[in-house]
Design an enzyme around this catalytic site. Structure first.
Site, short mmCIF file in Angstrom:
data_model
loop_
_atom_site.label_atom_id
_atom_site.label_comp_id
_atom_site.label_asym_id
_atom_site.label_seq_id
_atom_site.Cartn_x
_atom_site.Cartn_y
_atom_site.Cartn_z
N LYS A 1 0.83 -1.20 0.00
CA LYS A 1 0.00 0.00 0.00
C LYS A 1 0.87 1.25 0.00
O LYS A 1 0.65 2.17 -0.80
CB LYS A 1 -0.91 -0.01 1.24
CG LYS A 1 -2.11 0.90 1.14
CD LYS A 1 -2.98 0.77 2.38
CE LYS A 1 -3.81 -0.51 2.35
NZ LYS A 1 -4.37 -0.81 3.69
N ARG B 1 -3.20 2.97 8.61
CA ARG B 1 -3.52 1.83 7.74
C ARG B 1 -2.37 0.84 7.71
O ARG B 1 -1.23 1.22 7.61
CB ARG B 1 -3.77 2.34 6.31
CG ARG B 1 -4.56 3.63 6.25
CD ARG B 1 -4.60 4.22 4.85
NE ARG B 1 -5.29 3.38 3.89
CZ ARG B 1 -5.35 3.64 2.59
NH1 ARG B 1 -4.73 4.71 2.09
NH2 ARG B 1 -5.99 2.84 1.78
N GLY C 1 -8.27 -8.27 5.29
CA GLY C 1 -8.87 -8.57 6.59
C GLY C 1 -7.86 -8.76 7.71
O GLY C 1 -8.22 -9.15 8.81
N SER D 1 14.52 -41.36 -14.97
CA SER D 1 13.29 -40.67 -14.60
C SER D 1 13.22 -40.64 -13.08
O SER D 1 13.20 -41.68 -12.43
CB SER D 1 12.09 -41.40 -15.18
OG SER D 1 10.92 -40.73 -14.83
N CYS E 1 8.92 -37.94 -12.87
CA CYS E 1 7.56 -38.44 -13.07
C CYS E 1 6.78 -38.56 -11.76
O CYS E 1 5.76 -39.21 -11.70
CB CYS E 1 7.59 -39.78 -13.79
SG CYS E 1 8.39 -41.08 -12.85
P1 ADP Z 1 -7.86 -2.22 3.55
O1 ADP Z 1 -6.43 -2.62 3.40
O2 ADP Z 1 -8.66 -3.11 4.42
O3 ADP Z 1 -8.49 -1.90 2.23
P2 ADP Z 1 -7.43 0.59 3.87
O4 ADP Z 1 -6.22 1.03 4.62
O5 ADP Z 1 -7.36 0.65 2.40
O6 ADP Z 1 -7.83 -0.84 4.38
O7 ADP Z 1 -8.63 1.47 4.38
C1 ADP Z 1 -9.95 1.15 4.09
C2 ADP Z 1 -10.70 2.34 3.62
O8 ADP Z 1 -10.60 3.41 4.53
C3 ADP Z 1 -10.18 2.93 2.33
O9 ADP Z 1 -10.68 2.27 1.22
C4 ADP Z 1 -10.70 4.35 2.39
O10 ADP Z 1 -12.00 4.38 1.90
C5 ADP Z 1 -10.67 4.64 3.85
N1 ADP Z 1 -9.50 5.46 4.13
C6 ADP Z 1 -8.26 5.07 4.48
N2 ADP Z 1 -7.45 6.11 4.61
C7 ADP Z 1 -8.18 7.21 4.34
C8 ADP Z 1 -7.90 8.60 4.29
N3 ADP Z 1 -6.69 9.07 4.54
N4 ADP Z 1 -8.90 9.41 3.96
C9 ADP Z 1 -10.12 8.95 3.70
N5 ADP Z 1 -10.46 7.66 3.72
C10 ADP Z 1 -9.49 6.79 4.04
MG MG Z 2 -7.96 -0.70 0.92
#
Ligand code: ADP
Ligand code: MG
Ligand code: MG
Length: 920
Positions: free
Chosen positions: A36, A106, A115, A801, A868
């Protein structure tokens, strides 16, 4: 210089991009900043609008975790520096009561792990900063909604409080107000929830686990945004080692020592009214690959609302037509193009529109079905975005399984009533049968059946062939049923522990349910998922055409091109004309293993029994002759189906007693009859005889080439059948390319003597038919001694083989049939082995293969080396076999397309990666 833990992404206050990628490509950077983080940085670098932020590295996570959840020296200071830097870039401060900065926290590992941890949004809110948010937005409802969402997420995700408690409080509030929807609550309602939520926090946080939040002896929701931030970061790091994350990594073969990054990013708001929105999209259709934009969005919504399905989403194509979102929608469509041009792949992405302004929150290479993977790869080649070699690497070989076996109709609706292991892919439907004989009977009557057994044995083989699918209540993914089913391409679900099978009474009861199945009751199984369903589920049949054929043809172009590294052949293991035909249809260049023992079953079992047990030499001789005739008929069919292609026939291999009746059954029979006063002298003699063939370790006993040394007439018979079939076809104008293989060789003298005998027999048949015959003679390498002494043995051998099933058993000293049910689970648990050595070539066994190949070439420079065993169809092992210098792999006919693709990919990978896009 001290180690760098943190990397910045996005713009500074003047709108200049200040992203730090340490001079790395996305594929390199993702090991440091996670998928990410690396892609956020990449998007910022190509000029896309990314909310600014910073990423704490995966290595920091590893250091933190391995120190027992302690921050490495200096990192907290570094975070503070980057936090201040972010505040400066934004001209806002976390927790400020005038104009607060809010961030999201995140997770993001080098591989996507859906998840693993939920995201925390709106971090930085407290009783002061919520006032600032109200001031800035003039929207108290939005501010209080953001605050109560933050308390919920933070408590749930970071502090382990059950999110349902907050949901309950919200519902109670709605009931009080007599409303149904969250959106019907006003600012005051939401504000009044805050103290209630804080109380839930205090009542439910474990103060021993989180001493940082304890004030005056009890947990208090932290108002300090820096503490909020640190706890959230720690929670992300901690999420790397939760049981569900560990399980996910195990299932997806992701190493445990990578760690996850933490992304701290400025919040943007999709919930600021009707000119704001949030959505997820793919640049193409991930289900079928159609070149169309694909996705959903929600107006006036935040984050996960789209995926959570709380409100009905709108298709992405509506976005540019939605009032107030036209401009941002158009820009998003432009971003789709920029992303595809830049990444040259189908991407998925997450975006938010805040008051008409588009923000990109995530992108990555989109997950797709096999169907979509094929189409996207071919289209992208045709569009001139990628080379053929890249296209070939874009389809995961394992994924092809989806297309090669019958599947449940995706539109069918059904309930799963029991679940087991997904042992052999494909779906099947049919009446329940409890024995091999009954499967045969059903087949004769034209009724499809599912063979239901506690576990299968070699005796069930016929029934496994005749049934549409196999279901067992015991055994794992390398149990007899699973291995044989995969070899045959038959769907198999095994280890369904809920089934209580009463074969004698032909019923199955199911634990925890009142379902009782009787013979003939129709069930359906899905060997790709392990699902068992009552009743019939409609199936769709596979076809090897269209896009699949195109990609496989491209794979062959690369695989068989001698200018682009070594050629890697693909053959099949097949022992009947139908399977041989299927192998050829699936693109096999020959038969790498024709196991003749299957020709000794069914009606012919009596003949081989007579040969083994008869006292009278004439009876022995006559049975052998009849067997020879029958075998010759089989070979004629095989060789015709594979005309012009190599067919390696292996001489009889299994322990003889496998063809005899079980002496324990006979013993029971005798006991019963004698109790009834019958004379059983003859049967007792037979019993003594049968017992004399019992061995303590049959897999290490009288089998393989030892059979032909003890019973030379058995080899003469087999060689005569093979060779006369070959001679006859040559006379008829066919071009059989027959080869003879000797199993279980350990000593030079074994192969020397047996080879001499085979050559003499070939000479005899050749003279009788008056046909010139060139039949190479080689051996299986399946004992360590053979690999070690390969140079000497190769003096007498035209080809090797590698039989990796036996080679693995004898190298590791594991009995495959026993290991799985006894100690293997412990070995997996304790990480003594990471993968199943019978499914993916073990490194130690690979050393033996290496030794065998090297010695083989020393002893005979023209020797051909192949494999094989079951691992011959496993993509990971195929890569190892390419690197070990093997000339071909041989696998189940059903896996041939997978092996063709995997072999091409192995070759590309080991020769410097795919060539860049060709000039056209
Ligand atoms: P996942 O890996 O489960 O997708 P994310 O880190 O992508 O989790 O976060 C899930 C959601 O949270 C994103 O799709 C977005 O919609 C929202 N989100 C995350 N960071 C931001 C941010 N800086 N501003 C607005 N929404 C955010
Ligand atoms: Mg996401
Ligand atoms: Mg073997």
């Amino acid at each position: 210089m001290a180690e760098k833990h943190i990397y910045r992404f996005g713009n500074d206050a003047n709108g200049n991009n200040v992203t730090e990628t340490a001079g790395k490509t996305v594929d390199e950077a993702k090991w440091i900043t996670g998928g990410k983080g690396a892609n956020l940085a990449e998007m910022a670098n190509i000029g896309l609008p990314v909310p600014p932020g910073f990423t704490i590295s995966c290595q920091t996570c590893v250091a933190y975790s391995s120190a027992g959840n302690v921050w490495p020296d200096g990192v907290l200071d570094e975070i503070d520096k980057y936090r201040k830097d972010l505040e400066e870039r934004m001209g806002k401060k976390l927790g400020d009561k005038g104009d607060p900065l809010l961030v999201s926290v995140r997770s993001g590992a080098p591989f996507s792990m859906p998840g693993m941890m939920d995201t925390v949004l709106n971090l930085g809110l407290n009783d002061d900063s919520v006032q600032g948010l109200i001031k800035q937005t003039n929207n108290p409802r939005f501010a209080w909604d953001s605050y109560r969402r933050f308390i919920t997420m933070f408590s749930d995700v970071v502090m382990g409080v059950d999110g349902q408690l907050f949901e309950d409080a919200l519902n109670k509030k709605k009931a009080e107000k007599g409303v149904k929807l969250d959106t019907e609550l006003d600012a005051d309602d939401l504000k009044s929830l805050i103290p209630i939520y804080k109380q839930i926090f205090s009542d439910n946080v474990d103060s021993k686990k989180y001493p940082e939040v304890v004030v005056g002896g009890k947990p208090v929701f932290p108002t300090d945004p820096y503490l909020q931030l640190r706890l959230a970061e720690q929670a992300v790091f901690g999420s790397w080692n939760t049981p569900r994350a560990i399980l996910y990594r195990q299932q997806n073969k992701i190493p445990d020592d990578l760690g996850t990054a933490v992304n701290v990013q400025v919040m943007v708001f999709g919930n600021k009214g009707n000119t704001s929105a949030t959505g997820v999209a793919f640049t193409r259709n991930p289900a079928d690959g159609t070149n169309e934009r694909y996705g959903d969005f929600l107006v006036n919504a935040q984050g996960e609302d789209v995926v959570a399905g709380i409100r009905n989403t709108q298709p992405i194509s509506e976005l540019p037509k939605t009032p107030g979102l036209e401009e941002a929608g158009k820009e998003l469509y432009h971003v789709f193009e920029i992303l595809e041009d830049h990444y040259a792949d189908m991407m998925d992405l997450e975006f938010t529109i805040e008051q008409g302004k588009l923000w990109m929150l995530q992108t990555r290479v989109g997950k797709r079905t096999a169907l979509s993977a094929l189409k996207v790869a071919i289209d992208m080649y045709n569009e001139g975005r990628i080379s053929k070699e890249t296209a070939v690497t874009r389809v995961a070989p394992e994924q092809l399984d989806q297309l090669l076996h019958p599947q449940f109709d995706p539109n069918a609706k059904y309930d799963v009533f029991a679940k087991g292991l997904n042992a052999s892919p494909g779906a099947a439907t049919g009446g329940v049968v409890f024995s091999s004989e009954d499967a045969e009977k059903f087949k004769k009557e034209g009724k499809p059946s599912i063979l239901v057994r506690w576990e299968t044995t070699p005796d069930d083989l016929k029934g496994m062939v005749d049934a549409e699918g196999i279901l067992t209540s015991h055994g794992g993914k390398t149990s007899h049923a699973a291995v044989i089913a995969r070899g045959m391409g038959a769907p198999c679900v095994c280890g369904v522990e809920a089934l209580n099978i009463d074969a004698p009474n032909r019923t199955v009861t199911v634990s925890g349910s009142d379902v009782v199945l009787h013979e003939g009751d129709v069930i359906s199984i899905d060997g790709s998922t392990g699902d068992v369903i009552l009743g019939e589920v409609p199936l769709i049949r596979p076809q090897l055409g269209g896009d699949l054929k195109t990609i496989l043809d491209w794979a062959d172009e690369i695989r068989l091109n001698p200018k682009r590294g070594r050629i890697m052949g693909v053959r099949a293991n097949a022992d009947n004309p139908a399977d041989a035909q299927l192998s050829a249809d699936n693109g096999a260049e020959g038969i790498g293993l024709d196991r003749t023992e299957h020709m000794f079953l069914g009606d012919r079992k009596q003949l081989i029994q007579n040969f083994i047990l008869a006292e009278d030499d004439d009876v022995k001789k006559e049975s052998l002759e009849k067997l020879g005739e029958a075998q010759k008929g089989d070979f004629l069919g095989m060789f015709k189906a594979m005309d012009g292609k190599t067919v390696i026939v292996r001489l009889l291999d299994p322990p003889l007693h496998e063809f005899l009746d079980n002496p324990r059954d006979l013993e029971v029979e005798i006991a019963k009859e004698e109790a009834a006063g019958k004379d059983c002298t003859k049967k007792r003699e037979l019993l003594t005889k049968l017992d004399s063939f019992q061995e303590a370790n049959p897999m290490l006993g009288l089998r393989g080439c030892r059979l032909g040394l003890v019973y030379p007439e058995l080899n003469d018979m087999q060689v005569r059948a093979i060779v006369s079939a070959t001679a006859e076809l040559i006379q008829q104008g066919y071009h059989p390319k027959t080869e003879i293989m000797i199993p279980l060789i350990a000593f030079e003298e074994e192969i020397k003597q047996i080879r001499k005998q085979i050559e003499d027999e070939i000479k005899k048949v050749s003279d009788e038919y008056g046909v010139e015959l060139d039949i190479p003679i080689g051996n299986m390498v399946e004992l360590p001694r053979c690999a070690i002494m390969s140079e000497d043995i190769a003096h007498h051998s035209d080809f090797f083989s590698f039989g990796t099933n036996d080679l693995t058993q004898t190298c590791l000293g594991f009995s495959r049939d026993d290991a799985e049910g006894t100690f293997m689970p412990v070995y997996f648990d304790r990480k003594i082995v990471k993968t199943n050595p019978f499914a993916t070539l073990d490194k130690g066994v690979a050393q033996l293969v290496d030794m065998g190949v090297r010695g083989g070439h020393k002893g005979n420079p023209n020797i051909i080396c192949g494999v094989c065993g079951e691992t011959g169809g496993d993509p990971e092992s195929i890569q190892m076999y390419y690197d070990l210098g093997l000339d071909y792999v041989s696998c189940s006919p059903y896996r041939v397309p997978i092996a063709r693709l995997a072999a091409a990919q192995a070759k590309i990978h080991s020769n410097g990666g795919p060539v860049p896009v060709e000039k056209r």
